[in-house]
Scaffold this motif. Structure first.
Motif, PDB file in Angstrom:
ATOM      1  N   PHE A   1      48.080  -2.026  70.986  1.00 46.53           N
ATOM      2  CA  PHE A   1      47.525  -1.623  69.705  1.00 46.53           C
ATOM      3  C   PHE A   1      48.450  -0.658  68.972  1.00 46.53           C
ATOM      4  CE2 PHE A   1      43.678  -3.747  70.075  1.00 46.53           C
ATOM      5  CZ  PHE A   1      43.196  -3.617  71.352  1.00 46.53           C
ATOM      6  N   GLY A   2      49.613  -0.440  69.459  1.00 44.80           N
ATOM      7  CA  GLY A   2      50.496   0.551  68.867  1.00 44.80           C
ATOM      8  C   GLY A   2      50.870   1.525  69.948  1.00 44.80           C
TER       9      GLY A   2
ATOM     10  N   ASP B   1      48.607  -8.240  63.145  1.00 40.55           N
ATOM     11  CA  ASP B   1      48.224  -7.156  62.225  1.00 40.55           C
ATOM     12  C   ASP B   1      46.739  -6.807  62.343  1.00 40.55           C
ATOM     13  OD1 ASP B   1      48.004  -9.843  61.135  1.00 40.55           O
ATOM     14  OD2 ASP B   1      47.174  -8.881  59.348  1.00 40.55           O
ATOM     15  N   LYS B   2      45.953  -7.680  63.010  1.00 40.58           N
ATOM     16  CA  LYS B   2      44.523  -7.407  63.180  1.00 40.58           C
ATOM     17  C   LYS B   2      44.228  -6.587  64.444  1.00 40.58           C
ATOM     18  CE  LYS B   2      43.196  -9.819  59.609  1.00 40.58           C
ATOM     19  NZ  LYS B   2      42.780  -9.123  58.407  1.00 40.58           N
ATOM     20  N   LYS B   3      45.278  -6.336  65.221  1.00 38.00           N
ATOM     21  CA  LYS B   3      45.048  -5.595  66.470  1.00 38.00           C
ATOM     22  C   LYS B   3      44.516  -4.190  66.200  1.00 38.00           C
ATOM     23  CE  LYS B   3      48.336  -7.908  69.515  1.00 38.00           C
ATOM     24  NZ  LYS B   3      49.610  -7.771  70.245  1.00 38.00           N
ATOM     25  N   ARG B   4      44.924  -3.611  65.104  1.00 34.25           N
ATOM     26  CA  ARG B   4      44.447  -2.258  64.800  1.00 34.25           C
ATOM     27  C   ARG B   4      42.922  -2.274  64.590  1.00 34.25           C
ATOM     28  NH1 ARG B   4      45.453   2.561  66.156  1.00 34.25           N
ATOM     29  NH2 ARG B   4      47.638   1.967  66.132  1.00 34.25           N
ATOM     30  N   ASP B   5      42.429  -3.317  63.896  1.00 36.57           N
ATOM     31  CA  ASP B   5      40.973  -3.439  63.706  1.00 36.57           C
ATOM     32  C   ASP B   5      40.268  -3.610  65.050  1.00 36.57           C
ATOM     33  OD1 ASP B   5      41.143  -3.257  60.986  1.00 36.57           O
ATOM     34  OD2 ASP B   5      41.266  -5.437  60.676  1.00 36.57           O
TER      35      ASP B   5
ATOM     36  N   TRP C   1      41.290  -2.627  67.890  1.00 35.84           N
ATOM     37  CA  TRP C   1      41.336  -1.352  68.619  1.00 35.84           C
ATOM     38  C   TRP C   1      40.253  -0.402  68.118  1.00 35.84           C
ATOM     39  CZ3 TRP C   1      41.467   1.306  72.522  1.00 35.84           C
ATOM     40  CH2 TRP C   1      41.803   2.661  72.570  1.00 35.84           C
ATOM     41  N   GLU C   2      40.021  -0.401  66.826  1.00 39.14           N
ATOM     42  CA  GLU C   2      38.940   0.427  66.280  1.00 39.14           C
ATOM     43  C   GLU C   2      37.603  -0.010  66.886  1.00 39.14           C
ATOM     44  OE1 GLU C   2      39.237   3.122  64.462  1.00 39.14           O
ATOM     45  OE2 GLU C   2      41.398   2.841  64.551  1.00 39.14           O
TER      46      GLU C   2
ATOM     47  N   LYS D   1      37.320   1.198  70.447  1.00 37.67           N
ATOM     48  CA  LYS D   1      36.997   2.631  70.516  1.00 37.67           C
ATOM     49  C   LYS D   1      35.500   2.852  70.316  1.00 37.67           C
ATOM     50  CE  LYS D   1      40.206   4.325  67.685  1.00 37.67           C
ATOM     51  NZ  LYS D   1      41.015   5.307  66.949  1.00 37.67           N
TER      52      LYS D   1
ATOM     53  N   ALA E   1      49.166   4.435  70.492  1.00 38.17           N
ATOM     54  CA  ALA E   1      48.074   5.385  70.696  1.00 38.17           C
ATOM     55  C   ALA E   1      47.913   5.719  72.162  1.00 38.17           C
ATOM     56  CB  ALA E   1      46.776   4.804  70.154  1.00 38.17           C
TER      57      ALA E   1
END
Ligand code: SF4
Length: 324
Positions: A110-111, A302-306, A308-309, A312, A113
């Protein structure tokens, strides 16, 4: 001396017979049973085995739930009294230890983080209106009932039925759409590239794959990974409903549109539902959170951040930090 030996031998034989009798009654522990705040048995959690089914259905023996034992003696697995330690089933040492501290996750997918250590998950809630009756069937019963299923045409092209696997007492359950090629070949859910990404997503919230339960709406692979047809979903999804009722997770994470729409019984798409807690309509008290399918994330990083949210939120919910 011979008499003493014979007498001792006889006493041991009687004791063993006694223990076998208790085992036949379904008793798996002798001693005090540890309870969670909701009365769920830790002993039961440790004794249940992960379910992994393959094409050749070998129905597992029915394991009745352990009976409570009133005693102050320390908890002792009955199996320990009946077999030498080296013959313990493998799953007893691989089962998730929910309270065990785990290393912080570096969430590279996810980056960059880096997340802190999770605290112990809170006890499962019993919300007003929840279905609190214990499930009357086990996953093994459901698998046995599924059998070498021919309830829809997908049986003609599948290699293996993919029933589902994981912790039968999981608080968190992931549900996808249908098996792909790797799953069809292995008989296990989410083992291909998308499955590896799902495993990373689970580990990113400091859980292990064995902590959760993973299943699909359909148990047989649609040829060429085409979308399941309505009659196929109708034939198969009742088995997923039964798995959910049996496991009774605190939260279901649906992966992708078909699983989300199937379980929510809605036509609303994932783009509107993603990341928003829902009520699982069939059992009061079970929450459902839709997120993207890992296969989609592989195609759309690019949807991995979503995603990951969303994960969480899953973690915060399981830790009791948010109340959806
Ligand atoms: S998809 Fe489900 S209903 Fe259809 S054959 Fe496979 S197991 Fe049976």
């Amino acid at each position: 001396m011979t008499d003493v030996r014979e007498e001792l031998g006889e006493l041991l034989a009687q004791a063993r017979e006694h223990l076998l009798y208790y085992r036949d009654l379904g008793l798996t522990h002798i001693g005090e049973e540890k309870k969670t705040a909701t009365g769920e048995s830790f002993a039961a959690t440790k004794e249940e085995s992960p379910v992994s089914e393959t094409a050749a259905p070998k129905p597992a023996p029915i394991m009745p739930p352990p009976l409570p034992v009133e005693s102050n003696a320390p908890e002792t697995p009955l199996s320990a009294l009946l077999m030498p330690p080296q013959s313990f089933p493998k799953q007893e040492i691989t089962m998730a230890k929910k309270n065990e501290p785990q290393a912080p996750a570096i969430i590279s997918l996810f980056g960059n983080a880096t997340e802190s250590q999770p605290e112990t998950s809170p006890a499962r809630e019993t919300l007003p209106g929840s279905e609190t009756l214990p499930a009357r069937e086990t996953l093994e019963d459901i698998r046995r009932d599924l059998g070498e299923c021919q309830r829809c045409k997908l049986w003609t092209t599948r290699t293996n039925i993919v029933f589902g696997e994981g912790n039968p007492k999981a608080e968190l359950m992931f549900v996808g759409e249908a098996p792909g090629a790797d799953e069809d070949a292995s008989g296990r859910p989410f083992v291909g590239r998308a499955g590896q990404l799902l495993t990373k997503m689970i580990e990113a919230i400091n859980l292990k794959r064995e902590d959760v339960y993973i299943a699909n709406s359909l148990k047989s692979r649609p040829p060429g990974n085409r979308n399941p047809e309505a009659d196929e979903t109708r034939a198969c999804i009742p088995f997923l409903y039964r798995q959910i009722a049996c496991i009774h997770p605190k939260l279901i994470v649906t992966l992708g549109n078909p699983a989300t729409q199937g379980l929510l019984e809605t036509k609303t798409g994932i783009s509107l539902l993603r990341g928003k807690f829902q009520n699982y309509p069939r059992i009061a008290g079970i929450k459902l959170l839709p997120t993207f399918h890992p296969a989609y994330l592989l195609r759309s990083p690019d949807k991995k951040r979503d995603a990951w949210e969303d994960m969480k939120k899953v973690r915060a919910f399981l830790r009791g930090e948010i109340e959806p």
